[in-house]
Design a protein around this motif. Structure first.
Motif, PDB file in Angstrom:
ATOM      1  N   ALA A   1       0.831  -1.213   0.000  1.00 37.53           N
ATOM      2  CA  ALA A   1       0.000   0.000   0.000  1.00 37.53           C
ATOM      3  C   ALA A   1       0.859   1.254   0.000  1.00 37.53           C
ATOM      4  O   ALA A   1       0.552   2.226  -0.700  1.00 37.53           O
ATOM      5  CB  ALA A   1      -0.941  -0.008   1.204  1.00 37.53           C
TER       6      ALA A   1
ATOM      7  N   ALA B   1       0.716   3.870  -2.996  1.00 35.75           N
ATOM      8  CA  ALA B   1       0.291   5.237  -2.678  1.00 35.75           C
ATOM      9  C   ALA B   1       1.267   6.247  -3.283  1.00 35.75           C
ATOM     10  O   ALA B   1       0.850   7.299  -3.788  1.00 35.75           O
ATOM     11  CB  ALA B   1       0.173   5.425  -1.175  1.00 35.75           C
TER      12      ALA B   1
ATOM     13  N   THR C   1      -5.921   0.599  -3.106  1.00 37.73           N
ATOM     14  CA  THR C   1      -5.164   1.682  -2.465  1.00 37.73           C
ATOM     15  C   THR C   1      -5.851   3.020  -2.676  1.00 37.73           C
ATOM     16  O   THR C   1      -5.787   3.904  -1.823  1.00 37.73           O
ATOM     17  CB  THR C   1      -3.716   1.721  -3.009  1.00 37.73           C
ATOM     18  OG1 THR C   1      -3.103   0.459  -2.765  1.00 37.73           O
ATOM     19  CG2 THR C   1      -2.901   2.807  -2.347  1.00 37.73           C
TER      20      THR C   1
END
Length: 195
Positions: free
Chosen positions: A30, A34, A104
């Motif tokens: 994640a 991101a 995400t």
């Protein structure tokens, strides 16, 4: 997307279930995704824009091929390896990466596998393992699950390779020794390190 407003208890419960179940991403992945999302601006887009932008990004920056380096299958995190060092793979690699990118971004997504084939209505067709495929399904509130093909498979662009076992027979001192570990047509791939 213009989602409908549905107030049934079942719909509300299922939407909660979809959000609870299909948004999970391990923290390490994640964090990486991101950063990619921020770099690409996906986190500032509408859901519809982000869905299209992620698919376009994967198609533009990664290569869809059945002849990828199979060491990718042994990686601890295949999505990060695909997006980092390998940069080529099959539809399953594209779909896995997109699934986690969408999650995400807060878009419930699930990885889906099946077969991709052109079949006429009311006709039978032979489906083989060569037609195995993977795609993403995203959940849009008020609409439901929508299939997204982030790899855009085009059978015309896939080169066919024909592999034919070759039997090697050697006669030595009256004894026949056979070896059938050779493949005709594999030479170009062997030169690239494939086994």
């Amino acid at each position: 997307f213009v989602p409908a407003k549905i107030n049934s208890a079942l719909y509300i419960d299922y939407t909660a279930y979809a959000r609870d179940t299909f948004l999970t991403v391990d923290p390490h992945t994640a964090a990486y995704l991101a950063l990619v999302s921020e770099e690409q601006g996906w986190d500032r887009m509408s859901t519809a824009e982000a869905i299209s932008a992620v698919a376009a990004y994967l198609r533009a920056h990664y290569t869809l091929t059945p002849y990828h380096d199979t060491a990718l299958h042994d990686e601890e995190n295949a999505v990060l390896a695909f997006m980092g060092a390998y940069r080529e793979g099959t539809a399953r690699h594209f779909a896995a990466a997109a699934t986690l990118i969408y999650r995400t971004l807060g878009i419930p997504a699930r990885y889906t596998v099946g077969y991709l084939a052109e079949v006429e209505a009311d006709r039978s067709a032979r489906i083989t393992g060569n037609q195995a495929y993977a795609w993403v399904e995203i959940y849009v509130e008020g609409i439901g699950w929508i299939s997204v093909d982030v790899a855009e498979y085009d059978p015309a662009t896939v080169k066919a390779v024909t592999l034919k076992p070759v039997e090697l027979v050697v006669r030595y001192d009256g004894t026949t020794v056979s070896h059938n570990g050779l493949l005709e047509g594999f030479e170009a791939y062997a030169a690239q390190g494939y086994t």
